[in-house]
Motif scaffolding. Structure first.
Motif, PDB file in Angstrom:
ATOM      1  N   ARG A 283       0.609  -0.970  -0.266  1.00 52.81           N
ATOM      2  CA  ARG A 283      -0.035   0.001   0.172  1.00 52.81           C
ATOM      3  C   ARG A 283       0.818   1.258   0.160  1.00 52.81           C
ATOM      4  N   ALA A 284       1.889   1.594   0.828  1.00 50.42           N
ATOM      5  CA  ALA A 284       2.867   2.343   0.958  1.00 50.42           C
ATOM      6  C   ALA A 284       3.392   3.187  -0.627  1.00 50.42           C
ATOM      7  N   ARG A 285       3.880   2.109  -1.274  1.00 50.41           N
ATOM      8  CA  ARG A 285       4.327   1.700  -2.634  1.00 50.41           C
ATOM      9  C   ARG A 285       2.840   2.297  -3.517  1.00 50.41           C
ATOM     10  N   GLY A 286       2.202   2.445  -2.928  1.00 52.09           N
ATOM     11  CA  GLY A 286       0.636   2.911  -4.670  1.00 52.09           C
ATOM     12  C   GLY A 286       0.824   1.877  -5.327  1.00 52.09           C
ATOM     13  N   LEU A 287       0.830   0.530  -4.621  1.00 55.85           N
ATOM     14  CA  LEU A 287       0.960  -0.747  -5.595  1.00 55.85           C
ATOM     15  C   LEU A 287      -0.955  -1.294  -5.175  1.00 55.85           C
ATOM     16  N   ARG A 288      -0.657  -2.041  -6.915  1.00 54.70           N
ATOM     17  CA  ARG A 288      -2.407  -3.391  -6.955  1.00 54.70           C
ATOM     18  C   ARG A 288      -2.364  -4.617  -5.572  1.00 54.70           C
ATOM     19  N   TYR A 289      -3.175  -4.701  -5.056  1.00 56.62           N
ATOM     20  CA  TYR A 289      -3.667  -6.365  -4.089  1.00 56.62           C
ATOM     21  C   TYR A 289      -4.206  -6.736  -3.927  1.00 56.62           C
ATOM     22  N   GLU A 290      -4.733  -7.916  -3.304  1.00 59.45           N
ATOM     23  CA  GLU A 290      -5.981  -8.037  -2.791  1.00 59.45           C
ATOM     24  C   GLU A 290      -5.862  -8.427  -0.999  1.00 59.45           C
ATOM     25  N   PRO A 291      -7.576  -6.781  -1.012  1.00 56.75           N
ATOM     26  CA  PRO A 291      -7.428  -7.270   0.675  1.00 56.75           C
ATOM     27  C   PRO A 291      -6.895  -7.869   1.382  1.00 56.75           C
ATOM     28  N   LYS A 292      -7.922  -9.131   0.618  1.00 58.74           N
ATOM     29  CA  LYS A 292      -7.861 -10.493   1.542  1.00 58.74           C
ATOM     30  C   LYS A 292      -7.195 -11.523   1.484  1.00 58.74           C
ATOM     31  N   ALA A 293      -5.927 -11.694   1.067  1.00 63.27           N
ATOM     32  CA  ALA A 293      -4.581 -12.440   0.316  1.00 63.27           C
ATOM     33  C   ALA A 293      -4.324 -12.604   1.512  1.00 63.27           C
ATOM     34  N   SER A 294      -3.925 -14.200   1.304  1.00 63.23           N
ATOM     35  CA  SER A 294      -2.951 -14.322   2.236  1.00 63.23           C
ATOM     36  C   SER A 294      -1.181 -13.942   1.634  1.00 63.23           C
ATOM     37  N   ARG A 295      -0.115 -14.069   2.457  1.00 69.18           N
ATOM     38  CA  ARG A 295       1.138 -14.096   2.533  1.00 69.18           C
ATOM     39  C   ARG A 295       1.236 -14.379   0.706  1.00 69.18           C
ATOM     40  N   ILE A 322       5.892 -21.046   0.709  1.00 66.71           N
ATOM     41  CA  ILE A 322       5.474 -22.068   0.540  1.00 66.71           C
ATOM     42  C   ILE A 322       4.282 -22.689   0.784  1.00 66.71           C
ATOM     43  N   ASP A 323       3.578 -21.586   1.302  1.00 64.49           N
ATOM     44  CA  ASP A 323       1.681 -21.561   1.869  1.00 64.49           C
ATOM     45  C   ASP A 323       1.471 -21.503   0.269  1.00 64.49           C
ATOM     46  N   ILE A 324       2.065 -21.406  -0.921  1.00 65.18           N
ATOM     47  CA  ILE A 324       1.128 -21.320  -2.324  1.00 65.18           C
ATOM     48  C   ILE A 324       1.806 -22.682  -3.484  1.00 65.18           C
ATOM     49  N   SER A 325       2.477 -23.279  -2.020  1.00 63.57           N
ATOM     50  CA  SER A 325       3.110 -24.487  -2.822  1.00 63.57           C
ATOM     51  C   SER A 325       3.357 -25.976  -2.041  1.00 63.57           C
ATOM     52  N   PRO A 326       2.188 -26.360  -1.840  1.00 59.24           N
ATOM     53  CA  PRO A 326       2.563 -27.204  -0.607  1.00 59.24           C
ATOM     54  C   PRO A 326       3.358 -28.592  -1.375  1.00 59.24           C
TER      55      PRO A 326
END
Length: 432
Positions: A283-295, A322-326
Motif C-alpha cells: 500500500r505504501a508504494r501505491g501498488l495493487r493488491y487483494e485485501p483478503k489475500a494470504s502472504r 511455501i504456502d502456495i506450494s504444498p
RNA sequence: GGGCGCGUAGCUCAAUUGGCAGAGCAGCGGCCUUUUAAGCCGCGGGUUUAGGGUUCGAUUCCCUACGCGCUCACCA
C-alpha cells in the motif's frame, strides 16, 4: 473443386486435396455436351468432389494443369463454401463449426499439424532419454495435485462419486515410489474454472518425474526438451510471438521470485513475515493488491501484476513461498521457501516444477496446514489423499517433477494469441 | 459470476439525425475455348439474433433473453 472460371465452351477450375491444389482445364470439344454442359456446368458446385483424368500441360502463364479427358462425380456439397477470398472470419462460427473453419482456412489446418508435431517431438525426446510413458486414471475418487475445482461425476454400479482429474501429479509420484525412475504422461486435465484466452475447461498437460535429481536438474531438462521441439519444428531456436522475437537458446535466465519482485517493485517480501506487514508495504508504494489475500497470495499477486508480463524471453522464476506450494520440498536454509520454479515465455506461464516433497510426515503437515488456511478463506477444502501419503511412507527417492501445458506451447510455436485457436473444439456454451 | 462491447443475405461487410435494408463473393439465367479474386448483361436472396417498449416511422433509442468477444474475479 475450390474455384472455377467458365468461359462458354471451355472452363478452368482448381481442385484440391490433402496433397495440394491443381488447375484443371475442361473443354466441351473434348468432354462432349453431356459431361461438359449437363454434368460440369449444371451440377458441379464449388465444394463438390470430382475426379478428373487427362494429360498434363502448361497454360500460357506456365501453370501446370490437367486437360480433362474424363470427369467423374465423387461427392456432393449441399452448403456453399464460405467466401473464397475472405474465408470464414466470425469467431463463433469458426469454433462452433470447426469443420468449416478447417475447410475454408488452410492456415488453421497448419496450426493443428504443428500441434501434432510438438507432441510427437516431446514424446521422441522423453522416450530417447529413458522416460516411460504411462497412463493414470482420469476418473479419480480423490482429486489433487493442483488448486482447481474439479468436475464431478458418478459411477452407477459402485454408487461412488468420482472426479475428473485436475492433475496427474499424485499418481505419477506413486509410480516413482513404485520404482520407475523416469515417467511421463501426456493427457487431458479438467478444471472447473473460468474460461479465458489461456484457459479451457479441458486442456492437455505433460507431466514428467525424474528420480535422483532436483529442480536444478529439471531446469536443464526443460531447456533441452523445449529446444529439441524447436529444432525439430523449425530447425532453429528463434521464433516470433505476437511480434516479439524470442530466443530459446540456453541457458535461460534464472532469477528468484524475491529478486524478480524486488527489481520490479522495490519490495523485498522476505522483510515482511506476515500478510499484514506485507500489505502495508504494498500500500505504501501505491501498488495493487487483494485485501483478503494470504502472504503467499500477495507475493503471487505482485508477481502476476508487475513481473509476469515482462518475461518475454524464456525465464525461470525460482524459489516460491511455501504456502502456495504444498507439494514442493523446502529449501534447506529457508523453511518459508520451496525449491520450485515456473518458466515463462512471451509473458505467459508455461509450466511448473519442483524438487518433490518426499517426506511423508512433512507432506501430511503441509496438507493439513493448507486445508486450515483454505477453510479460513472459505474455500473448498481438498480431501486428504491418505493413499498418496501411504505411498510416500514406503520411501520416495529424491525426485524432480515438471508439468507444462501443451496448449500454451502450441500457442507459442504457432504464434496464436488465444487458446481456442490451438484447440480443435474449444468449449462453448450450448445453443438450445 | 461482474463490467464493457458486438450480433444486418450462405460468406465478407455497408446503411447519414430515427426516414424505401445495400454491395462484393457465392447462387440462378444469358454471352464468352488459356482463365486464375476471370469478364460482361440480367435475376432471386432478409422475422436486421429473439421477444417486448417508445415513436407517424426503429437495423438505429430503451428493456429483457440468448450467443460471442474483450476484461476483471476464480485457476495452492
Amino acid at each position: 473443386m475450390v474455384s472455377q472460371r467458365i468461359m462458354g465452351k471451355a472452363a478452368f477450375a482448381h481442385i484440391e486435396d490433402g496433397s495440394g491444389r491443381i488447375q484443371i482445364y475442361l473443354k466441351r470439344d473434348v468432354l462432349g455436351e453431356r459431361v461438359y454442359d449437363e454434368l460440369f456446368k449444371k451440377l458441379v458446385d464449388l465444394g463438390d468432389f470430382i475426379e478428373v483424368t487427362g494429360p498434363m500441360f502448361a497454360t500460357r502463364t506456365g501453370e501446370v494443369s490437367c486437360e480433362a479427358r474424363a470427369l467423374h462425380f465423387l461427392s456432393k456439397t449441399l452448403n456453399p463454401l464460405p467466401d473464397k477470398w475472405h474465408g470464414l472470419k466470425d469467431v463463433e462460427t469458426r469454433t462452433r463449426q470447426r469443420y468449416v473453419d478447417l475447410l475454408a482456412n488452410p492456415e488453421v489446418r497448419e496450426v493443428f499439424v504443428k500441434r501434432a508435431r510438438i507432441v510427437s517431438a516431446i514424446r521422441r525426446y522423453l522416450d530417447s532419454n529413458g522416460f516411460l510413458e504411462v497412463e493414470t486414471p482420469v476418473l479419480q475418487p480423490i482429486y489433487g495435485g493442483a488448486a482447481a475445482r474439479p468436475f464431478t461425476t458418478h459411477h452407477n454400479q459402485l454408487d461412488q462419486e468420482l472426479f475428473l482429474r485436475i492433475s496427474f501429479e499424485l499418481y505419477l509420484k506413486r509410480l516413482i515410489v513404485g520404482g520407475y525412475e523416469r515417467v511421463y504422461e501426456i493427457g487431458r486435465d479438467f478444471r472447473n474454472e473460468g474460461i479465458s484466452f489461456k484457459h479451457n475447461p479441458e486442456f492437455t498437460q505433460l507431466e514428467f518425474y525424474e528420480a535422483y535429481t532436483d529442480y536444478n536438474g529439471m531446469m536443464r531438462r526443460v531447456e533441452e526438451m523445449i529446444c529439441a521441439v524447436a529444432e525439430e519444428l523449425n530447425g532453429q531456436l528463434k521464433l516470433t510471438y505476437d511480434g516479439n522475437e524470442i530466443d530459446l537458446t540456453p541457458p535461460w535466465k534464472r532469477i528468484t521470485m524475491r529478486d524478480a519482485i524486488c527489481d520490479a517493485t522495490g519490495i523485498d517480501y522476505t522483510l515482511y513475515s506476515d500478510a499484514t506487514s506485507l500489505m502495508q508495504a504494498i500500500r505504501a508504494r501505491g501498488l495493487r493488491y487483494e485485501p483478503k489475500a494470504s502472504r503467499g497470495k500477495l507475493i503471487d499477486g505482485l508477481f502476476g501484476d508487475y513481473v509476469e508480463p515482462t518475461l518475454i524471453q524464456p525465464t525461470f522464476i525460482m524459489d516460491y513461498p511455501i504456502d502456495i506450494s504444498p507439494l514442493a520440498k523446502k529449501k534447506a536454509d529457508d523453511p518459508t521457501t520451496v525449491e520450485r520454479f515456473e518458466y515463462f515465455i512471451a509473458g505467459m506461464e508455461m509450466g511448473n516444477a519442483f524438487t518433490e516433497l518426499n517426506d511423508p510426515i512433512d507432506q501430511r503437515a503441509r496438507f493439513v496446514e493448507l486445508n486450515a488456511a483454505m477453510a479460513g478463506e472459505d474455500e473448498n477444502v481438498h480431501p486428504l489423499d491418505e493413499d498418496f501419503l501411504h505411498a510416500l511412507s514406503f520411501g520416495m527417492p529424491p525426485t524432480g517433477g515438471f508439468g507444462t501445458g501443451i496448449d500454451r506451447l502450441t500457442m507459442l510455436f504457432a504464434d496464436r494469441q488465444t487458446i481456442r485457436e490451438v484447440i480443435l473444439f474449444p468449449h462453448l456454451r450450448s445453443l438450445d
